[in-house]
Write a protein that holds these residues in place. Structure first.
Motif, PDB file in Angstrom:
ATOM      1  N   SER A   1       0.825  -1.212   0.000  1.00 33.05           N
ATOM      2  CA  SER A   1       0.000   0.000   0.000  1.00 33.05           C
ATOM      3  C   SER A   1       0.854   1.254   0.000  1.00 33.05           C
ATOM      4  CB  SER A   1      -0.921   0.006   1.217  1.00 33.05           C
ATOM      5  OG  SER A   1      -0.147  -0.045   2.414  1.00 33.05           O
ATOM      6  N   GLY A   2       2.054   1.162   0.588  1.00 30.24           N
ATOM      7  CA  GLY A   2       2.912   2.335   0.598  1.00 30.24           C
ATOM      8  C   GLY A   2       3.461   2.670  -0.765  1.00 30.24           C
ATOM      9  N   LEU A   3       3.394   1.728  -1.708  1.00 28.59           N
ATOM     10  CA  LEU A   3       3.873   1.980  -3.058  1.00 28.59           C
ATOM     11  C   LEU A   3       2.774   2.536  -3.960  1.00 28.59           C
ATOM     12  CD1 LEU A   3       5.919  -1.290  -3.576  1.00 28.59           C
ATOM     13  CD2 LEU A   3       6.849   0.994  -3.206  1.00 28.59           C
ATOM     14  N   LEU A   4       1.530   2.534  -3.469  1.00 22.49           N
ATOM     15  CA  LEU A   4       0.407   2.950  -4.299  1.00 22.49           C
ATOM     16  C   LEU A   4      -0.002   4.384  -3.981  1.00 22.49           C
ATOM     17  CD1 LEU A   4      -1.753  -0.271  -4.053  1.00 22.49           C
ATOM     18  CD2 LEU A   4      -0.178   0.374  -5.849  1.00 22.49           C
ATOM     19  N   PRO A   5      -0.397   5.137  -4.971  1.00 23.54           N
ATOM     20  CA  PRO A   5      -0.861   6.502  -4.722  1.00 23.54           C
ATOM     21  C   PRO A   5      -2.196   6.491  -3.994  1.00 23.54           C
ATOM     22  CG  PRO A   5      -1.253   5.876  -7.004  1.00 23.54           C
ATOM     23  CD  PRO A   5      -0.489   4.753  -6.382  1.00 23.54           C
ATOM     24  N   ALA A   6      -2.486   7.592  -3.299  1.00 26.89           N
ATOM     25  CA  ALA A   6      -3.750   7.682  -2.572  1.00 26.89           C
ATOM     26  C   ALA A   6      -4.926   7.645  -3.528  1.00 26.89           C
ATOM     27  CB  ALA A   6      -3.789   8.961  -1.748  1.00 26.89           C
TER      28      ALA A   6
ATOM     29  N   ARG B   1      -2.208  -7.507 -14.208  1.00 27.73           N
ATOM     30  CA  ARG B   1      -2.501  -7.100 -12.827  1.00 27.73           C
ATOM     31  C   ARG B   1      -1.859  -8.088 -11.837  1.00 27.73           C
ATOM     32  NH1 ARG B   1      -8.029  -6.079 -14.990  1.00 27.73           N
ATOM     33  NH2 ARG B   1      -8.234  -3.817 -15.234  1.00 27.73           N
ATOM     34  N   ALA B   2      -1.948  -9.380 -12.153  1.00 28.09           N
ATOM     35  CA  ALA B   2      -1.322 -10.377 -11.272  1.00 28.09           C
ATOM     36  C   ALA B   2       0.190 -10.175 -11.212  1.00 28.09           C
ATOM     37  CB  ALA B   2      -1.653 -11.779 -11.776  1.00 28.09           C
ATOM     38  N   LEU B   3       0.797  -9.946 -12.356  1.00 26.02           N
ATOM     39  CA  LEU B   3       2.233  -9.685 -12.396  1.00 26.02           C
ATOM     40  C   LEU B   3       2.582  -8.419 -11.637  1.00 26.02           C
ATOM     41  CD1 LEU B   3       2.795 -10.601 -16.142  1.00 26.02           C
ATOM     42  CD2 LEU B   3       3.942 -11.733 -14.220  1.00 26.02           C
ATOM     43  N   ALA B   4       1.732  -7.418 -11.743  1.00 29.35           N
ATOM     44  CA  ALA B   4       1.996  -6.137 -11.090  1.00 29.35           C
ATOM     45  C   ALA B   4       2.072  -6.291  -9.581  1.00 29.35           C
ATOM     46  CB  ALA B   4       0.914  -5.127 -11.472  1.00 29.35           C
ATOM     47  N   VAL B   5       1.145  -7.048  -9.010  1.00 25.70           N
ATOM     48  CA  VAL B   5       1.153  -7.243  -7.559  1.00 25.70           C
ATOM     49  C   VAL B   5       2.447  -7.922  -7.120  1.00 25.70           C
ATOM     50  CG1 VAL B   5       0.009  -8.467  -5.669  1.00 25.70           C
ATOM     51  CG2 VAL B   5      -1.368  -7.271  -7.386  1.00 25.70           C
ATOM     52  N   SER B   6       2.886  -8.924  -7.884  1.00 23.44           N
ATOM     53  CA  SER B   6       4.130  -9.620  -7.528  1.00 23.44           C
ATOM     54  C   SER B   6       5.358  -8.746  -7.743  1.00 23.44           C
ATOM     55  CB  SER B   6       4.262 -10.909  -8.348  1.00 23.44           C
ATOM     56  OG  SER B   6       3.328 -11.868  -7.901  1.00 23.44           O
ATOM     57  N   VAL B   7       5.340  -7.916  -8.786  1.00 23.70           N
ATOM     58  CA  VAL B   7       6.454  -6.993  -9.017  1.00 23.70           C
ATOM     59  C   VAL B   7       6.613  -6.064  -7.828  1.00 23.70           C
ATOM     60  CG1 VAL B   7       7.158  -4.982 -10.372  1.00 23.70           C
ATOM     61  CG2 VAL B   7       6.464  -7.078 -11.532  1.00 23.70           C
ATOM     62  N   LEU B   8       5.499  -5.543  -7.306  1.00 19.18           N
ATOM     63  CA  LEU B   8       5.590  -4.657  -6.145  1.00 19.18           C
ATOM     64  C   LEU B   8       6.050  -5.415  -4.903  1.00 19.18           C
ATOM     65  CD1 LEU B   8       2.429  -2.401  -6.514  1.00 19.18           C
ATOM     66  CD2 LEU B   8       4.781  -1.892  -7.135  1.00 19.18           C
TER      67      LEU B   8
ATOM     68  N   VAL C   1      -0.003   1.290 -10.865  1.00 18.33           N
ATOM     69  CA  VAL C   1      -1.325   1.602 -11.434  1.00 18.33           C
ATOM     70  C   VAL C   1      -2.158   0.324 -11.558  1.00 18.33           C
ATOM     71  CG1 VAL C   1      -2.535   2.430 -13.489  1.00 18.33           C
ATOM     72  CG2 VAL C   1      -0.512   3.643 -12.648  1.00 18.33           C
ATOM     73  N   LEU C   2      -1.551  -0.743 -12.074  1.00 18.01           N
ATOM     74  CA  LEU C   2      -2.279  -1.989 -12.267  1.00 18.01           C
ATOM     75  C   LEU C   2      -2.638  -2.649 -10.929  1.00 18.01           C
ATOM     76  CD1 LEU C   2      -0.121  -3.400 -15.185  1.00 18.01           C
ATOM     77  CD2 LEU C   2      -2.550  -2.821 -15.345  1.00 18.01           C
ATOM     78  N   ALA C   3      -1.712  -2.635  -9.974  1.00 15.71           N
ATOM     79  CA  ALA C   3      -1.971  -3.258  -8.684  1.00 15.71           C
ATOM     80  C   ALA C   3      -3.057  -2.528  -7.922  1.00 15.71           C
ATOM     81  CB  ALA C   3      -0.682  -3.310  -7.858  1.00 15.71           C
ATOM     82  N   GLU C   4      -3.163  -1.199  -8.147  1.00 12.96           N
ATOM     83  CA  GLU C   4      -4.221  -0.440  -7.473  1.00 12.96           C
ATOM     84  C   GLU C   4      -5.596  -0.937  -7.895  1.00 12.96           C
ATOM     85  OE1 GLU C   4      -5.260   4.191  -6.508  1.00 12.96           O
ATOM     86  OE2 GLU C   4      -4.808   3.610  -8.557  1.00 12.96           O
ATOM     87  N   ASP C   5      -5.719  -1.381  -9.152  1.00 14.30           N
ATOM     88  CA  ASP C   5      -6.988  -1.939  -9.612  1.00 14.30           C
ATOM     89  C   ASP C   5      -7.382  -3.153  -8.787  1.00 14.30           C
ATOM     90  OD1 ASP C   5      -7.103  -0.037 -11.565  1.00 14.30           O
ATOM     91  OD2 ASP C   5      -6.386  -1.354 -13.180  1.00 14.30           O
TER      92      ASP C   5
END
Length: 427
Positions: A30-35, A155-162, A52-56
């Motif tokens: 969550s700290g990597l995602l914008p408000a 989106r799945a890749l994005a969450v793991s990248v973060l 951006v993708l993980a925020e979705d």
């Protein structure tokens, strides 16, 4: 925060570990995602795209379910023909490590999530390093930016990248600290277990076993005996399994042959206890006066095979069972004695030759000074029952009742008595 096994506070009715725990441990994302929605600044292009993708996913009405679905997609991409296939472990490196640990973990833990966690934590020291972690990080980032991925896959890749941004490159490597890597490793382990299970089922069927009767890393003792009595049925079943999955047989052969070689050539791992050393010395010293295993061809075969009775077979089979219960012994112990029994039945001269040399292998000590005590006994040219008494008392004082019973049986043998039978191993 509730404990892992308490009901999840979200009200789902599941245990916390099966529901929101994973999401709670991912809270660092969550700290990597914008408000609000929007592309973050001050980070590289891949991280910005991942945010951006993980925020979705994380801002959706059911982020836990979306995350689970994403992990399933990652698993599909991780298959041998998938876009993440380059991150897989080679079977040659994965199989020996998994085979050493998986059966003990299965016996220790019933809960599937806890099994995965424990198995990963035991395998990771041999299968993970800083280079592997970095390779995963770069592979996930490249896959995220590669063309041809669906939006859900991205989106799945994005969450793991973060997640990988906060993952340590250095040990210890644990299930919860390296969750994406752990999930994918366990996916590959599941593939291997399914392939091995199909082979075991084919052999069991050929031997007339009902499903679930087999135990441990190989066949049950009853199945082993039947395999020796009816080898043509087993060979036919194995041949069918080999045709269905040739690589499986090759991998199993490499692993199992390495154990067989260690027995035949006396390269004994540190799984022998003192009373087992002494048993082999008492039983084999007269018919097997060998300085080296290669002298086995000159042994009095009749005298040697006279020792190959049910008592000796039972002693090895009992050790298979004991190794599966003894959590302080190395995970290789059960597999090693399992295969020792097969060598004992099929190649008795090789078995005895190996154990002649195995008497010089390092002793697995249970108390200080045990090795010295056993070595002193082994140096004696002739034994008397009373020579073993100090060692038996040491074992009794440490409540090593099974070991003490084996020493009592050795003493009975030295006195010329018929030893009382050891505990029967249930097939």
């Amino acid at each position: 925060m509730p404990s892992r096994n308490e009901p999840c506070p979200c009200g789902s009715g599941q245990k916390y570990k099966r529901c929101c725990l994973g999401e709670a441990r991912r809270s660092g994302w969550s700290g990597l995602l914008p408000a609000r929605r929007g592309r973050p600044t001050g980070v590289d292009e891949v991280t910005a795209e991942a945010a951006v993708l993980a925020e979705d996913v994380l801002a959706s009405p059911n982020p836990i379910q979306r995350t689970r679905e994403g992990m399933i997609l990652l698993r599909e991409m991780f298959r041998e023909d998938g876009p993440l296939a380059s991150l897989r472990w080679s079977w040659d490196e994965l199989v020996p490590v998994v085979e050493r640990h998986i059966f003990r973990v299965t016996e220790e833990v019933e809960d599937m999530e806890e099994r995965r966690e424990r198995l990963f934590d035991r395998c990771a020291p041999e299968l993970m390093d800083s280079e592997r972690v970095e390779r995963f990080d770069q592979g996930l980032r490249q896959a995220l930016m590669a063309p041809g991925r669906t939006q859900e896959e991205r989106r799945a890749l994005a969450v793991s990248v973060l997640e990988m941004r906060g993952v340590s490159r250095l040990p210890p490597y644990t299930y919860w600290r390296h969750q994406s890597m752990a999930w994918l490793m366990m996916a590959q382990v599941t593939e291997w277990a399914a392939r091995r299970s199909r082979m075991n089922a084919a052999v069991g069927w050929a031997l007339g076993e009902e499903p679930g009767q087999g135990s441990g890393p190989g066949m049950s003792p009853r199945a082993m005996l039947r395999a020796m009595e009816e080898p043509e049925r087993v060979l036919a079943a194995v041949r069918d399994a080999a045709q269905a999955d040739p690589e499986l047989m090759e991998l199993l052969a490499k692993y199992e042959q390495s154990i067989l070689r260690s027995i035949i050539y006396g390269e004994t791992p540190e799984v022998l206890n003192g009373e087992e050393w002494l048993w082999m010395t008492v039983v084999l010293r007269e018919p097997l006066r060998l300085e080296a295993p290669e002298q086995a061809a000159h042994v009095d075969v009749e005298a040697l095979l006279a020792k190959l009775d049910e008592e000796v077979k039972q002693a090895v089979l009992t050790r298979v069972e004991a190794a599966s219960r003894d959590r302080s012994s190395p995970p290789e112990a059960q597999q090693w004695f399992d295969w020792a029994y097969k060598v004992l039945v099929v190649h008795p001269l090789a078995f005895y030759g190996a154990f002649a040399k195995a008497r010089e292998a390092p002793l697995l000590e249970r108390f200080e000074g045990e090795a010295g005590l056993v070595h002193e006994l082994q140096r004696r040219e002739r034994w008397r029952a009373e020579d073993l008494e100090p060692y038996r008392l040491h074992l009794a004082a440490r409540e090593a009742h099974g070991a003490e019973q084996r020493v009592r049986r050795l003493q009975a043998l030295l006195r010329g008595e018929v030893p009382t039978p050891g505990p029967v191993l249930k097939a």
